[in-house]
Structure formats: C-alpha cells, structure tokens
Scaffold this active site. Structure first.
Site, PDB file in Angstrom:
ATOM      1  N   CYS A  86       0.838  -1.202   0.000  1.00  0.00           N
ATOM      2  CA  CYS A  86       0.000   0.000   0.000  1.00  0.00           C
ATOM      3  C   CYS A  86       0.878   1.260   0.000  1.00  0.00           C
ATOM      4  O   CYS A  86       1.552   1.520  -0.981  1.00  0.00           O
ATOM      5  CB  CYS A  86      -0.979  -0.061   1.174  1.00  0.00           C
ATOM      6  SG  CYS A  86      -2.355   1.081   1.008  1.00  0.00           S
ATOM      7  N   HIS A 203      -3.721  -5.633   0.783  1.00  0.00           N
ATOM      8  CA  HIS A 203      -3.124  -5.956   2.085  1.00  0.00           C
ATOM      9  C   HIS A 203      -3.169  -7.457   2.375  1.00  0.00           C
ATOM     10  O   HIS A 203      -4.077  -7.910   3.084  1.00  0.00           O
ATOM     11  CB  HIS A 203      -3.872  -5.203   3.194  1.00  0.00           C
ATOM     12  CG  HIS A 203      -3.627  -3.736   3.184  1.00  0.00           C
ATOM     13  ND1 HIS A 203      -2.496  -3.168   3.729  1.00  0.00           N
ATOM     14  CD2 HIS A 203      -4.344  -2.720   2.674  1.00  0.00           C
ATOM     15  CE1 HIS A 203      -2.539  -1.854   3.567  1.00  0.00           C
ATOM     16  NE2 HIS A 203      -3.640  -1.548   2.921  1.00  0.00           N
ATOM     17  N   GLU A 205      -1.424  -8.984   4.428  1.00  0.00           N
ATOM     18  CA  GLU A 205      -1.231  -9.162   5.882  1.00  0.00           C
ATOM     19  C   GLU A 205      -2.552  -9.147   6.640  1.00  0.00           C
ATOM     20  O   GLU A 205      -2.635  -9.644   7.751  1.00  0.00           O
ATOM     21  CB  GLU A 205      -0.257  -8.110   6.432  1.00  0.00           C
ATOM     22  CG  GLU A 205      -0.821  -6.704   6.639  1.00  0.00           C
ATOM     23  CD  GLU A 205      -0.882  -5.841   5.375  1.00  0.00           C
ATOM     24  OE1 GLU A 205      -0.925  -6.403   4.254  1.00  0.00           O
ATOM     25  OE2 GLU A 205      -0.900  -4.605   5.521  1.00  0.00           O
TER      26      GLU A 205
END
Lengths: 229, 80
Positions: A86, A203, A205
């Site tokens: 990002c 994302h 994660e």
C-alpha cells in the site's frame, strides 16, 4: 527469517504485518523507526501501509527521500528482499526502486473492501506458494492505488513477467468493473527486475487470520519464510 | 531570492481531480469548460542571490522531490 519493518510518522499497518510475519515465521520482526540511522541485519525489509508524512506533496514522496530509505535502497541493490504494501508500494515507486506511480483512484473515492487478485506468476520469493492463475481474496484500503506507467514501461513489465498481481473477478476475469481503482492493465502489484522487490496495493497481511474473514494472504508470508529461512 | 515552482500533470495523465472540478463547474452553470487540469504552486525563499545558481539548484529540487517526472512536468519562475 528475520524481518525488519520500517516505520514512518503516519505508518499505520505496521502491527498488522508484524503479526502476519510473526505468525508465519515464529520470530518477532524488528521495528525500525525512520530516524534510526542504522538498519539492523535482516533477511527481509518491509515498508508497511499507512499515510507516511500525511501524504504531503505526493503519497510516499517524503518517506522516499528520508535517510533510512537510502539505506533500504542500498540493501535492495545488494539483493535483500523488500516488500512494500500500500503506502509502502507508493514509497518504493517514489524512491525509484519500482517503476511507475500510483495515482488517485479513478472513482476519486477511498476504497476499503475485499478484492480479488489473480496471481500472475509463482516464480518469485513472494508468490512461490501460489499457482499462476490462482485467484485470491484480500482487502484493499487506499485512495491512491491507480497504477500508472508509460506504455513502454508497461510492455517491459509484461514481457519480463514482472506483474505479480492483477485485479480480477472471483473467476479470474479481467473486467472493467473488477479493476476498481482504474490501474493500468489491472496491475495490483509488481516486481523489480531481479524479483527481489515487490510492491502491491492490497493488504495480504490483513488476510492471514480467519477472524478477519480470510486467510488467502498467508501463503505470501509462508513462501517468504520458506525461501528466506 | 524568491522563486515559484509550478507542477502540472503531464498531458495524457488522467487527472481525476481536474475532471471533478470541470464537472462541478458545469453543474454551477458555467458552460463551455472543455477541460480542467489541476496542478500545484510551490513558493520558495532561497538564500542564494545569483539567478543562475538558484535556477540550477531549483532544477535539482524539482527532479529529486518537488515533481515526480514520471507523471508531472515543472516550470520554475524566479522572482526578486
């Protein structure tokens, strides 16, 4: 695998990627504050999401020219893998570690939702646990994720297999609608020439814990641990 | 010495903000706005008093930070 996460004023996803890395590797990542002049020894450098320096001037521009980024660039040029997520992707393009730039979303809106990504290659440190053509679901949270580069750069990325992920439908089709932010050729993430640097807007994660609604991002971190252990 | 730097998106680079402004102008009743492009103006006060040296330094500033030359062009204006 020892990872180090670079934290700037305004970073806000450092804990998310910290947790994902710790879950995958069993080892606590290091957090490096941008003012620290020494970058610790690490197998992987991570630049997390957020709004470094309040997105002043251009997203990622201020962070890209901070002293710690000179050290990150030096390590990257010696082959240390770097992952930018990002705002981290925006910083890597501004720092010249990846080509192109991230423009404002075509809708002019902040997009915060799950999207589908097509894995374009499994031939990298970051995507070895995926299959080429596989579709995964991960969240996005950005206002400026509209990937742009001149046609010659885009052609070069395609020819060399440096496109990592593209926005697609759940079936893997590249439709106008699935390209939610207007990115050139649906690009959601790219590698550098050596495929040791990956930048992506979504994302992964935040898709590593079933409690958060999905685990499709786990394989990225598991693959890194396997490659860099 | 004072200087002003204009930063604009290069032709062909999508400017969604410019488009939104053009749309808003149209809905306010301003007809005939063919296109709007939005840029930035950066004013600087420099210690340097030699125009040539100031210009050279500003060029470096633009290339390294003030503009992203992948998508933006810049123009330097020197004042007094």
């Amino acid at each position: 695998m020892q990872a180090a996460i670079i934290v700037f004023p305004g970073s806000n996803r450092e804990q998310d990627v910290y947790d994902a890395l710790e879950r995958a590797s069993g080892k606590k990542p290091l957090k490096v504050w941008h003012r620290d002049s020494e970058l610790p020894k690490a197998d992987l450098l991570v630049i997390p999401g957020g709004f470094s320096y309040g997105d002043y001037l251009r997203c990622g521009a201020m962070a890209a020219h901070s002293p710690i980024m000179r050290e990150v660039s030096a390590r990257a040029s010696r082959g240390t893998p770097v992952l930018g997520i990002c705002n981290g992707f925006q910083i890597l393009t501004e720092a010249g570690l990846l080509p192109g730039v991230l423009l404002t979303n075509k809708t002019l809106k902040f997009h915060c939702k799950d999207v589908h990504l097509r894995i374009e290659t499994s031939q990298s440190l970051f995507t070895s646990r995926y299959e080429a053509g596989q579709v995964i679901r991960v969240p996005v949270a950005h206002h400026d994720g509209n990937y742009f580069a001149d046609p010659a750069t885009l052609d070069r990325l395609e020819e060399k297999g440096l496109v990592a992920f593209r926005y697609c439908t759940p079936n893997g089709e590249l439709t106008e609608e699935s390209n939610h932010n207007g990115s050139a050729r649906h690009i959601a993430g790219i590698f550098n020439e050596a495929k040791t640097v990956l930048g992506l807007m979504p994302h992964p994660e935040d898709a590593t814990d079933p409690l958060l609604g999905g685990t499709d991002g786990q394989a990225l971190f598991a693959g890194l641990v396997e490659a860099l252990a | 010495m004072r200087a002003r730097v204009h930063v604009m998106l290069k032709p062909g680079v999508l400017d969604p903000q410019g488009k939104a402004i053009a749309h808003a102008l149209g809905s306010l009743g301003f007809k005939g706005v063919n296109e709007v492009r939005q840029g930035k103006v950066i004013d600087l006060d420099l210690a340097e008093s030699d125009p040539a040296r100031a210009k050279a330094e500003l060029e470096q500033m633009c290339r390294q930070l003030l503009a992203n030359t992948v998508i933006e062009s810049y123009q330097i204006e020197l004042g007094q």
